[in-house]
Motif scaffolding. Structure first.
Motif, PDB file in Angstrom:
ATOM      1  N   MET A  71       0.827  -1.205   0.000  1.00 51.06           N
ATOM      2  CA  MET A  71       0.000   0.000   0.000  1.00 51.06           C
ATOM      3  C   MET A  71       0.861   1.255   0.000  1.00 51.06           C
ATOM      4  SD  MET A  71      -3.231  -0.832  -0.026  1.00 51.06           S
ATOM      5  CE  MET A  71      -4.056   0.622   0.616  1.00 51.06           C
ATOM      6  N   LYS A  95      -9.455   5.844  -4.083  1.00 47.31           N
ATOM      7  CA  LYS A  95      -8.515   4.810  -3.647  1.00 47.31           C
ATOM      8  C   LYS A  95      -9.233   3.718  -2.876  1.00 47.31           C
ATOM      9  CE  LYS A  95      -4.408   3.034  -2.749  1.00 47.31           C
ATOM     10  NZ  LYS A  95      -3.546   2.478  -3.818  1.00 47.31           N
ATOM     11  N   ARG A  96      -9.104   2.480  -3.348  1.00 48.40           N
ATOM     12  CA  ARG A  96      -9.711   1.348  -2.650  1.00 48.40           C
ATOM     13  C   ARG A  96      -8.657   0.641  -1.801  1.00 48.40           C
ATOM     14  NH1 ARG A  96     -15.235  -0.949  -4.926  1.00 48.40           N
ATOM     15  NH2 ARG A  96     -15.918   0.927  -6.017  1.00 48.40           N
ATOM     16  N   PHE A  97      -9.079   0.189  -0.663  1.00 51.16           N
ATOM     17  CA  PHE A  97      -8.217  -0.511   0.282  1.00 51.16           C
ATOM     18  C   PHE A  97      -9.069  -1.590   0.948  1.00 51.16           C
ATOM     19  CE2 PHE A  97     -10.102   3.302   2.013  1.00 51.16           C
ATOM     20  CZ  PHE A  97     -10.704   2.878   3.191  1.00 51.16           C
ATOM     21  N   THR A  98      -8.437  -2.532   1.608  1.00 51.30           N
ATOM     22  CA  THR A  98      -9.217  -3.623   2.193  1.00 51.30           C
ATOM     23  C   THR A  98      -9.820  -3.209   3.534  1.00 51.30           C
ATOM     24  OG1 THR A  98      -7.155  -4.582   3.043  1.00 51.30           O
ATOM     25  CG2 THR A  98      -8.058  -5.492   1.003  1.00 51.30           C
ATOM     26  N   TYR A 187     -14.133  -8.572  -3.058  1.00 46.68           N
ATOM     27  CA  TYR A 187     -12.942  -8.786  -2.238  1.00 46.68           C
ATOM     28  C   TYR A 187     -11.739  -9.014  -3.144  1.00 46.68           C
ATOM     29  CZ  TYR A 187     -13.054 -13.930  -2.875  1.00 46.68           C
ATOM     30  OH  TYR A 187     -13.028 -15.194  -3.395  1.00 46.68           O
ATOM     31  N   SER A 188     -10.551  -8.746  -2.603  1.00 43.12           N
ATOM     32  CA  SER A 188      -9.310  -8.916  -3.359  1.00 43.12           C
ATOM     33  C   SER A 188      -8.806 -10.349  -3.186  1.00 43.12           C
ATOM     34  CB  SER A 188      -8.253  -7.925  -2.861  1.00 43.12           C
ATOM     35  OG  SER A 188      -6.967  -8.277  -3.327  1.00 43.12           O
ATOM     36  N   VAL A 191      -5.173 -10.329  -1.749  1.00 44.71           N
ATOM     37  CA  VAL A 191      -5.072 -10.070  -0.310  1.00 44.71           C
ATOM     38  C   VAL A 191      -5.599 -11.270   0.471  1.00 44.71           C
ATOM     39  CG1 VAL A 191      -5.830  -8.616   1.603  1.00 44.71           C
ATOM     40  CG2 VAL A 191      -5.199  -7.568  -0.586  1.00 44.71           C
ATOM     41  N   SER A 230     -10.772  -9.020   3.264  1.00 45.76           N
ATOM     42  CA  SER A 230     -10.153  -8.613   2.003  1.00 45.76           C
ATOM     43  C   SER A 230     -11.090  -7.828   1.094  1.00 45.76           C
ATOM     44  CB  SER A 230      -9.640  -9.859   1.256  1.00 45.76           C
ATOM     45  OG  SER A 230      -8.755 -10.609   2.067  1.00 45.76           O
ATOM     46  N   GLU A 232     -12.730  -4.832  -0.639  1.00 43.31           N
ATOM     47  CA  GLU A 232     -12.132  -3.526  -0.958  1.00 43.31           C
ATOM     48  C   GLU A 232     -13.190  -2.417  -0.932  1.00 43.31           C
ATOM     49  OE1 GLU A 232      -8.211  -4.210  -3.571  1.00 43.31           O
ATOM     50  OE2 GLU A 232     -10.060  -4.610  -4.684  1.00 43.31           O
ATOM     51  N   THR A 234     -13.767   2.208  -0.127  1.00 43.45           N
ATOM     52  CA  THR A 234     -13.190   3.553  -0.106  1.00 43.45           C
ATOM     53  C   THR A 234     -13.558   4.225   1.217  1.00 43.45           C
ATOM     54  OG1 THR A 234     -15.146   4.609  -1.046  1.00 43.45           O
ATOM     55  CG2 THR A 234     -13.500   3.743  -2.603  1.00 43.45           C
ATOM     56  N   GLY A 296      -5.948  -2.256   7.180  1.00 45.02           N
ATOM     57  CA  GLY A 296      -5.800  -1.752   5.820  1.00 45.02           C
ATOM     58  C   GLY A 296      -5.655  -0.242   5.789  1.00 45.02           C
TER      59      GLY A 296
END
Length: 342
Positions: A71, A95-98, A187-188, A191, A230, A232, A234, A296
């Motif tokens: 990240m 920006k996407r994050f878990t 989900y990722s 990850v 996991s 994802e 925002t 995350g």
């Protein structure tokens, strides 16, 4: 007769005066009770973000999960959903994050909907802790997790959601999509596999609870937990989830199909006592709002009966909470006097 008419006239004038005074008092009360969160603007949030941007340098990205270690520590975003449903975003809003541990709030809601609060919480507890999020806590002694916000309790919570295979995961994913009105959320896979490969402590908790008769079945249930972490999102998604739990589980657009003041109180109370892991006590003292963090880099905040807040910055403190995210939230709370403990 004249005296009677005169008395009625005097009474009428006095009654009108009382109404007038009462009306003025009511008007003053309305003015004084105007929700200060209505004053939140893009400019205000931008200023807060810029004032706290550099705090990322005081933390580290969660590299113990290899994929999370990739990240960008400089990425930062801040989002608020106001009481009228208006969304304000600043920073790296795309920006996407878990979601990581913030997903625990939604999983808890679903498990309680299906099984009832007593059944779920009898298997763990409502207790706070000064231990890290992945601590075994009292699993070795009482055999039960301390609360649904630590990893052990969250693994158990997800395991209690009804359905075979990945059905519990789909329920969590669908609820997050509903709350945020965004069906693109997924989900990722990268990850998830990274978490599964390195999640040995979580695996140990799973088997301890299985040994204690709290969980039945195979590691498929643990895989659902890894996958839910996991998912994802925002900062805006987090603000919408925060709004949902702040407002009796009513969505930001007014959809009230899941409306429940009891569910709202349960989730927010758990966020307040354990949502920031072993930093929850200090956070409650300084911020004083139900909040849930994830490694995350996200923090989700509920201002009861009012707004939802989402913050993101991947660099974490020793407790696993976003450093810049914490400082942005603290600034907003102080500017608007949002701390519950007046």
């Amino acid at each position: 007769m004249k005296r009677s008419k005169f008395s009625k006239l005097v009474f009428g004038i006095l009654f009108a005066c009382v109404l007038s005074i009462g009306g003025s008092a009511s008007a003053k009360k309305i003015i004084n009770n105007t929700d200060v969160t209505q004053t939140i603007t893009t400019q205000m949030l931008s200023s807060i973000l810029e004032d706290n941007r550099e705090f990322y340098k005081q933390g580290v990205v969660a590299d113990y999960i290899p994929e999370l270690g990739k990240m960008d520590p400089k990425a930062i975003a801040f989002s608020v959903v106001k009481h009228n449903g208006e969304v304000i975003n600043v920073g790296d809003v795309q920006k996407r994050f878990t979601i990581q541990s913030i997903s625990k709030t939604v999983a808890l809601m679903i498990a309680v909907q299906e099984r009832g609060e007593k059944d779920v919480l009898d298997k763990m507890g409502y207790y706070g802790t000064n231990m890290p999020f992945n601590h075994f806590a009292n699993l070795e002694t009482t055999g039960k997790p301390l609360n649904p916000m630590m990893n052990a309790g969250a693994i158990l919570t997800t395991g209690l959601i009804e359905g075979e295979g990945d059905k519990p995961l789909q329920k969590i994913l669908d609820m997050i999509r509903y709350i945020t009105k965004d069906n693109s959320i997924e989900y990722s896979e990268k990850v998830y596999l990274s978490e599964k490969e390195t999640g040995h402590r979580n695996r140990g908790m799973f088997y301890l609870m299985k040994n204690n008769g709290l969980i039945e079945g195979t590691e498929d249930k643990l895989d659902n937990y890894f996958r839910q972490c996991s998912i994802e999102v925002t900062a805006e998604h987090l603000a919408k989830i925060g709004y949902f739990f702040a407002n009796q589980c009513v969505r930001y657009d007014g959809d009230d199909r899941y409306k429940s003041s009891e569910m709202s109180k349960l989730i927010q109370s758990q966020m307040l006592i354990a949502g920031m892991y072993d930093g929850s006590g200090e956070y409650a003292r300084n911020v004083g709002l139900p909040s849930k963090s994830g490694v995350g880099g996200g923090i989700m905040v509920s201002v009861p009966g009012r707004i939802g807040v989402g913050a993101f910055s991947a660099s974490l403190d020793a407790s696993g909470n976003s450093v810049a995210g914490y400082h942005m939230i603290l600034d907003l709370v102080n500017k608007l006097d949002l701390n519950l403990f007046k």
